[in-house]
Write an enzyme that holds these catalytic residues in place. Sequence first.
Site, PDB file in Angstrom:
ATOM      1  N   LYS A 125     -51.471 -21.847  24.694  1.00 41.47           N
ATOM      2  CA  LYS A 125     -51.345 -20.918  23.936  1.00 41.47           C
ATOM      3  C   LYS A 125     -51.967 -20.617  22.603  1.00 41.47           C
ATOM      4  O   LYS A 125     -52.236 -19.534  22.065  1.00 41.47           O
ATOM      5  CB  LYS A 125     -49.647 -20.884  23.799  1.00 41.47           C
ATOM      6  N   GLU A 209     -45.410 -17.073  15.329  1.00 43.77           N
ATOM      7  CA  GLU A 209     -45.891 -15.843  15.287  1.00 43.77           C
ATOM      8  C   GLU A 209     -44.764 -14.734  15.169  1.00 43.77           C
ATOM      9  O   GLU A 209     -43.579 -15.190  14.922  1.00 43.77           O
ATOM     10  CB  GLU A 209     -46.452 -15.467  16.689  1.00 43.77           C
ATOM     11  N   ASN A 244     -35.377 -15.123  29.744  1.00 39.64           N
ATOM     12  CA  ASN A 244     -36.760 -14.945  29.499  1.00 39.64           C
ATOM     13  C   ASN A 244     -37.393 -14.905  30.874  1.00 39.64           C
ATOM     14  O   ASN A 244     -38.486 -15.392  31.369  1.00 39.64           O
ATOM     15  CB  ASN A 244     -37.429 -16.079  28.642  1.00 39.64           C
ATOM     16  N   GLU A 284     -50.115 -10.751  30.404  1.00 35.33           N
ATOM     17  CA  GLU A 284     -49.107 -10.141  29.910  1.00 35.33           C
ATOM     18  C   GLU A 284     -48.852  -9.593  28.365  1.00 35.33           C
ATOM     19  O   GLU A 284     -49.441 -10.512  27.595  1.00 35.33           O
ATOM     20  CB  GLU A 284     -47.923 -11.260  29.777  1.00 35.33           C
ATOM     21  N   GLU A 297     -49.628 -13.816  27.030  1.00 28.31           N
ATOM     22  CA  GLU A 297     -50.351 -14.976  27.609  1.00 28.31           C
ATOM     23  C   GLU A 297     -51.050 -14.487  28.719  1.00 28.31           C
ATOM     24  O   GLU A 297     -50.640 -13.290  29.338  1.00 28.31           O
ATOM     25  CB  GLU A 297     -49.516 -15.997  27.769  1.00 28.31           C
ATOM     26  N   ARG A 301     -52.828 -17.275  37.827  1.00 29.47           N
ATOM     27  CA  ARG A 301     -52.519 -17.702  39.433  1.00 29.47           C
ATOM     28  C   ARG A 301     -52.041 -16.211  39.717  1.00 29.47           C
ATOM     29  O   ARG A 301     -51.809 -15.042  39.104  1.00 29.47           O
ATOM     30  CB  ARG A 301     -51.285 -18.411  39.334  1.00 29.47           C
TER      31      ARG A 301
END
Length: 579
Positions: A125, A209, A244, A284, A297, A301
């Site tokens: 990340k 963040e 999530n 995303e 992120e 895949r």
Amino acid sequence: RPVPFSFPQTFDKILIANRGEIACRVIKTCKKMGIKTVAVHSDVDSSAVHVKMADEAVCVGPAPTNKSYLNMDAIMNAIKQTGAQAVHPGYGFLSENKEFAKRLAAEGVSFIGPDTHAIQAMGDKIESKLIAKAAKVNTIPGYDGVVKDAEEAVKIAGEIGYPVMIKASAGGGGKGMRIAWNDEETREGFRFSSQEAASSFGDDRLLIEKFIDNPRHIEIQVLADKHGNALWLNERECSIQRRNQKVVEEAPSTFLDPDTRRAMGEQAVSLAKAVKYSSAGTVEFLVDSKKNFYFLEMNTRLQVEHPITECITGLDLVQQMIRIAMGYKLQHKQSDIPINGWAIESRVYAEDPYKSFGLPSIGRLSQYQEPLDLHNVRVDSGIEEGSDISIYYDPMISKLVTYGKTREEALKKMEEALDNYVIRGVTHNIPLLREIIVHPRFVSGDISTKFLPEVYPDGFKGHMLTAGERRELLATAAALYVAVEIDGEKVEVSGEWNLASALLPLTINGKHRTLQVYKHAYVYSFIGVLKVAEGQEICVIEAMKMQNSMTAAKAAKVKSVHCKAGDTVGEGDLLVELE
């Protein structure tokens, strides 16, 4: 609606390093392309649907994932044993494991996905955020380095401004993430997040963040070849989440205008090109109420929710991934990519939706019937009647996808499909899915990632029948035997009465309804609500070799079931709640 294709032969044989619905999904496209398939499986999956569908199957170990589907040595041996030329990893398991991709490359086996550089760059990340900034992709304001300790975390949080998100650099799936609104929560969040990150990912590095409050989660599907060509295939709206994890997705989003869509798509392609990405991937974004969007992120895949993109673009993404892995150029230009109609996906899980919006339920599917006789319905599943939902794997039963020319049409079709989906033997989340898709806020497009906790602050309690719906249900039950009046009002019920069927399609006061009939008489599922009649046997308790029948004292709705067949229960234990 995959487009017809013709191109030179790709691979002769592909091994699918996965299980369940995604393995079945990949096998379907391979069959269409004339490619032989190899399934891998754990010992408990030896009779699974993906194993039956494949041309060959190899057992790679016992049930636990680290001994089977994550067992690289066993999978590498299966590749050698079968002579597979390429591997499709699906999603999860080894799909974003750069070590696995390296081992395949060393053996001259194609990995149907991006190269190891892109996997590594986007899998971290901190590194991915730096690359995104350099590629002029909007990023969430925050600290670009690794946070050393709790006090440094407090200092950085003060500079960014509360609220902040503390999250694991190597994280995913909601693990190692904490929201902090003050210094004390930052210290606590740092401690818990680093512990979770270390245990889940073997990497305790954290970053901080700005937390975007009440955002939408909207992602862009990208497709890139090995020749520097890249496309964005529109967006997917994935804001309906619990813990999530996504529950309902749709494409396109009700929220994006053409300019915002294009800006997000172009930034996603810019990022893909920055890491020389090839294959299908997803970028995303978090989008705030003013349509500001921020990079979250990149998933290197195929995504779980890829079918809704296939519905509105006409592209088969697995087919495209196979072509790209073989070295072919993309067949399409950006101007070729349409938005045709609307598609919605509901993730059907073996979960109890009344507990934290879904706690896993295990058991055997005693009866299973997908609503495939309906037009514009797609079901991606990897199970069948008699399949076991195991403690070892994800409890997903299927991905139920509906398509329409308009969103209203797709939603109506989803409502019908959920009502016609027969699942017995395990608790499932269809009552929750059905409530979401008819909820006025969802129908109007007024959603965010906080939708479920805001709409159901005390948890999901099930559908509350209106007076009219109650009359319809009681009249329908009674009409199986006699004609009645309910509350002084006549209710007309007509239809084909086939009590051997799990489904009863009826017309009630001119309105089409579908009831599900359970194996015990007088038990019906209507609009996701389970009812029992007075005197109905609820369960049987065996004590001292005597069987004792527990019956309903009056007609009621089943609120929840706290036991299963074979359980040992004690005096005073709560077994079934009625209301």
